[in-house]
Design an enzyme around this catalytic site. Sequence first.
Site, PDB file in Angstrom:
ATOM      1  N   SER A  98      27.669 -30.051 -58.643  1.00  0.00           N
ATOM      2  CA  SER A  98      27.780 -29.756 -57.220  1.00  0.00           C
ATOM      3  C   SER A  98      26.762 -28.725 -56.744  1.00  0.00           C
ATOM      4  CB  SER A  98      29.190 -29.243 -56.905  1.00  0.00           C
ATOM      5  OG  SER A  98      29.474 -28.070 -57.643  1.00  0.00           O
ATOM      6  N   GLN A 100      26.272 -25.460 -55.122  1.00  0.00           N
ATOM      7  CA  GLN A 100      27.271 -24.416 -55.256  1.00  0.00           C
ATOM      8  C   GLN A 100      26.651 -23.026 -55.256  1.00  0.00           C
ATOM      9  OE1 GLN A 100      28.221 -23.947 -59.854  1.00  0.00           O
ATOM     10  NE2 GLN A 100      28.272 -26.123 -59.297  1.00  0.00           N
ATOM     11  N   LYS A 125      30.096 -13.969 -60.728  1.00  0.00           N
ATOM     12  CA  LYS A 125      29.605 -14.908 -61.733  1.00  0.00           C
ATOM     13  C   LYS A 125      28.083 -15.072 -61.665  1.00  0.00           C
ATOM     14  CE  LYS A 125      30.575 -19.583 -63.483  1.00  0.00           C
ATOM     15  NZ  LYS A 125      31.184 -20.889 -63.158  1.00  0.00           N
ATOM     16  N   GLU A 127      24.626 -15.794 -63.371  1.00  0.00           N
ATOM     17  CA  GLU A 127      24.458 -16.629 -64.560  1.00  0.00           C
ATOM     18  C   GLU A 127      22.985 -16.857 -64.879  1.00  0.00           C
ATOM     19  OE1 GLU A 127      26.767 -19.995 -63.263  1.00  0.00           O
ATOM     20  OE2 GLU A 127      24.992 -21.097 -62.620  1.00  0.00           O
ATOM     21  N   HIS A 280      22.578 -23.114 -55.783  1.00  0.00           N
ATOM     22  CA  HIS A 280      21.912 -23.865 -56.840  1.00  0.00           C
ATOM     23  C   HIS A 280      22.672 -25.159 -57.117  1.00  0.00           C
ATOM     24  CE1 HIS A 280      24.976 -21.422 -58.843  1.00  0.00           C
ATOM     25  NE2 HIS A 280      25.021 -22.337 -59.796  1.00  0.00           N
ATOM     26  N   ARG A 299      31.796 -24.752 -53.581  1.00  0.00           N
ATOM     27  CA  ARG A 299      31.056 -26.017 -53.607  1.00  0.00           C
ATOM     28  C   ARG A 299      30.817 -26.560 -52.201  1.00  0.00           C
ATOM     29  NH1 ARG A 299      35.148 -26.411 -57.396  1.00  0.00           N
ATOM     30  NH2 ARG A 299      34.474 -26.470 -59.587  1.00  0.00           N
TER      31      ARG A 299
END
Length: 444
Positions: A98, A100, A125, A127, A280, A299
Amino acid sequence: MQVPLLQLQCGKVGKASAAAKYAAATESNQLSIEDEKPYAELWMGTHPSLPSKDVQTQRSLLDMVQDNQALMSTQISEKFGQKLPFLFKVLSIRKALSIQAHPNKKLAEQLHAKDPKNYPDDNHKPEMTIAITPFDGFCGFRPLKEISHFLENVPSLRNLISDEAAKEFTMTVEGRETSDNADDMQSNRKALQTAFSALMTKNKSTVAAAAKELVASAEKQGEDFAGGGGPSNRGKELADLVIRLNGQFEGDIGLFVLFFLNYVKLEVGEAMFLKADDIHAYLSGDIIECMASSDNVVRAGFTPKFQDIPTLTSMLTYSYAPISEQKMNPVDYPYVTLNRTAYSSSSSAILYDPPIEEFSVVKTELNGKEAKATFEAIEGPSIIICTAGSGTISVGSKTEQVKAGLVFFVGATAECVLESDSESFTTYKAFCELSGKENANGTN
């Protein structure tokens, strides 16, 4: 460790999935890979929804680190609530994930309190993604001049947003696309938010009708599609991308979002870092992913799952930059000693170190039998996965055999030795240490 494997429709199928092959390497998983089933994610860590387990005792890693704070160090255990501060994953992607973003800490707390079903924890989050096979995806907003180019040269996109909104965006940013003046940058981000929100709030039937026109143009125009493309992507590449993604998610809003986002390709070993609130989408490839320990996802496209477009369009930073500014520059890891065999065979240990405290990752490649890497003890926990070859791992007096797919937890203050018994032995080590010892910054 025994690590959980997720079967999601986006995953690669059967033995083509690195996540599945690695999971099957641990005998206690008793996993038989089925040729027709998709396997998407391998999780390594203490996240309560899917914690790793000790192979012999079947105790969860979460229970172990909570019972013995020394495994993570008292400092890390207290700071991160007696849970591993990072979640380590292998992703094997066949079909687009997705569009997101992940919320920052403050927003995560608000979303979790308001909607715990869709936002299962209160953590942020950020990453990092490291390619272990060729990878492609979307990452952050394109340079503004490229977005203006597409608004001028993709009629279905311009009509969907509206001619007025497209003109307003272009007039606002023109001549100031790369300005570093604070007022200009704020104005540019506001204009980007307005244009992007205009796109994301269109109803599905309107988007689907526009998508048919877009796909028809992509099929017909080839290299001339989207005005021949922008500096980052040529017209044929974008046309092929539209056709490919429409085959996965027909008529989806994501077909138009791609004109706003950087389209990035990573070769093996290349990496990118995504801050909280960065937009992304991952499209294909096998990757090592490390993130703060959270499962919060906002999302808005390329998914049948819950979409929260108002939250997504309001939370994004609307930073815009070429993809080169998102890619990382790994550096030599300074706290490892290579033996003569490793040194003479050009073995390496390189550090991917994002500008956050929850995690860093070291990729170690030992070339040739008996090549050895001795890692100094650190004041924090580590998780190590082998992705190729075979060898041994030694911690104190204990030595274990290692092959591709096996995963090991190494507690704080323990020296760790990796030794190859094959021609090429590759591992990735995720770790956390708060002392500042590993403070090299691998971002541009």
